[in-house]
Design a protein around this motif. Structure first.
Motif, PDB file in Angstrom:
ATOM      1  N   ASP A   9       0.812  -1.209   0.000  1.00  0.00           N
ATOM      2  CA  ASP A   9       0.000   0.000   0.000  1.00  0.00           C
ATOM      3  C   ASP A   9       0.850   1.265   0.000  1.00  0.00           C
ATOM      4  OD1 ASP A   9      -2.548  -1.018  -0.170  1.00  0.00           O
ATOM      5  OD2 ASP A   9      -2.822  -1.153   1.981  1.00  0.00           O
ATOM      6  N   LEU A  36      -0.341   8.586  -5.390  1.00  0.00           N
ATOM      7  CA  LEU A  36      -1.641   7.933  -5.358  1.00  0.00           C
ATOM      8  C   LEU A  36      -2.695   8.976  -5.694  1.00  0.00           C
ATOM      9  CD1 LEU A  36      -3.433   5.457  -4.664  1.00  0.00           C
ATOM     10  CD2 LEU A  36      -3.495   6.328  -2.312  1.00  0.00           C
ATOM     11  N   TRP A  45      -6.157   7.981  -6.599  1.00  0.00           N
ATOM     12  CA  TRP A  45      -7.473   7.506  -6.183  1.00  0.00           C
ATOM     13  C   TRP A  45      -7.342   6.060  -5.713  1.00  0.00           C
ATOM     14  CZ3 TRP A  45     -10.584   3.495  -7.869  1.00  0.00           C
ATOM     15  CH2 TRP A  45     -11.928   3.543  -7.489  1.00  0.00           C
ATOM     16  N   ARG A  46      -8.135   5.729  -4.708  1.00  0.00           N
ATOM     17  CA  ARG A  46      -8.147   4.344  -4.234  1.00  0.00           C
ATOM     18  C   ARG A  46      -9.581   3.947  -3.940  1.00  0.00           C
ATOM     19  NH1 ARG A  46      -4.698   0.526  -2.106  1.00  0.00           N
ATOM     20  NH2 ARG A  46      -5.738  -0.976  -0.774  1.00  0.00           N
ATOM     21  N   CYS A  78      -9.415  -1.256  -6.642  1.00  0.00           N
ATOM     22  CA  CYS A  78      -8.355  -0.709  -7.496  1.00  0.00           C
ATOM     23  C   CYS A  78      -7.802   0.580  -6.921  1.00  0.00           C
ATOM     24  CB  CYS A  78      -8.913  -0.365  -8.881  1.00  0.00           C
ATOM     25  SG  CYS A  78      -9.630  -1.716  -9.773  1.00  0.00           S
ATOM     26  N   ARG A  79      -6.642   0.937  -7.427  1.00  0.00           N
ATOM     27  CA  ARG A  79      -6.076   2.241  -7.128  1.00  0.00           C
ATOM     28  C   ARG A  79      -5.408   2.775  -8.387  1.00  0.00           C
ATOM     29  NH1 ARG A  79      -2.973  -1.693  -4.996  1.00  0.00           N
ATOM     30  NH2 ARG A  79      -0.714  -1.556  -5.049  1.00  0.00           N
ATOM     31  N   ASN A 124      -6.118  -4.117  -6.542  1.00  0.00           N
ATOM     32  CA  ASN A 124      -5.574  -4.161  -5.182  1.00  0.00           C
ATOM     33  C   ASN A 124      -5.208  -5.571  -4.725  1.00  0.00           C
ATOM     34  OD1 ASN A 124      -5.729  -1.378  -4.811  1.00  0.00           O
ATOM     35  ND2 ASN A 124      -7.773  -1.479  -3.935  1.00  0.00           N
ATOM     36  N   HIS A 150      -2.184  -4.956 -13.525  1.00  0.00           N
ATOM     37  CA  HIS A 150      -2.084  -3.502 -13.559  1.00  0.00           C
ATOM     38  C   HIS A 150      -2.053  -3.077 -15.015  1.00  0.00           C
ATOM     39  CE1 HIS A 150       2.103  -4.854 -13.798  1.00  0.00           C
ATOM     40  NE2 HIS A 150       2.427  -3.668 -14.297  1.00  0.00           N
ATOM     41  N   LYS A 156     -10.211  12.009 -10.847  1.00  0.00           N
ATOM     42  CA  LYS A 156     -11.254  11.898  -9.797  1.00  0.00           C
ATOM     43  C   LYS A 156     -12.607  12.324 -10.336  1.00  0.00           C
ATOM     44  CE  LYS A 156      -8.015  12.631  -6.019  1.00  0.00           C
ATOM     45  NZ  LYS A 156      -7.511  13.608  -5.053  1.00  0.00           N
TER      46      LYS A 156
END
Length: 146
Positions: free
Chosen positions: A9, A18, A20-21, A25-26, A44, A94, A139
């Motif tokens: 993480d 980072l 968005w998480r 998923c991120r 994730n 990914h 976002k």
């Protein structure tokens, strides 16, 4: 899987930011000085192949990949966007979303090709400035999916 770099993480600043998480998923804005705007959409949970996911999970993941692509196109105005899922080095699902320009260091090859040319520093700096708009644009693209 132990020692999977994508299962962790924590993200070091030199690796990226980072954006968005979610639960599954991120999204990372990769710190790549040659390819500003390079994003990675990471599943994730550790899974090596897309067929390890359910149909619903696959659809969710690809919806996010396409939202990132749309934001990258809108913000960066690239000549092309490369979308790739290789997993040869890191067998963890990914997707790479990479804005490509005819003057980028690797064009016309892939982002993992040998350098073909040098992009002027002023152009790279301008692209880095544009890439700072990507977190908000990504976002917003994801929020519009709801």
């Amino acid at each position: 899987m132990t020692n999977c770099v994508l299962c962790k993480d924590e993200l070091k600043p030199e690796e990226g930011q980072l954006i968005w998480r979610g639960d599954d998923c991120r999204i990372i804005l990769v710190n790549d000085s040659d390819l500003p705007g390079f994003c990675r959409v990471i599943w994730n949970r550790h899974a090596a192949e897309m067929t390890d996911l359910t149909y619903g999970e696959r659809e969710h993941l690809m919806t996010l990949v396409f939202a990132v692509e749309e934001a990258v196109r809108h913000v960066m105005h690239p000549d092309k966007v490369n979308i790739a899922a290789l997993g040869n080095m890191v067998p963890h699902i990914h997707w790479h979303v990479i804005p490509r320009f005819k003057d980028d260091a690797f064009y016309p090859g892939s982002a993992w090709s040998s350098r073909a040319q040098e992009t002027p520093k002023s152009i790279l700096e301008s692209r880095k400035q544009k890439a700072q708009q990507l977190p908000a644009a990504i976002k917003a693209a994801i929020a519009s999916l709801a």
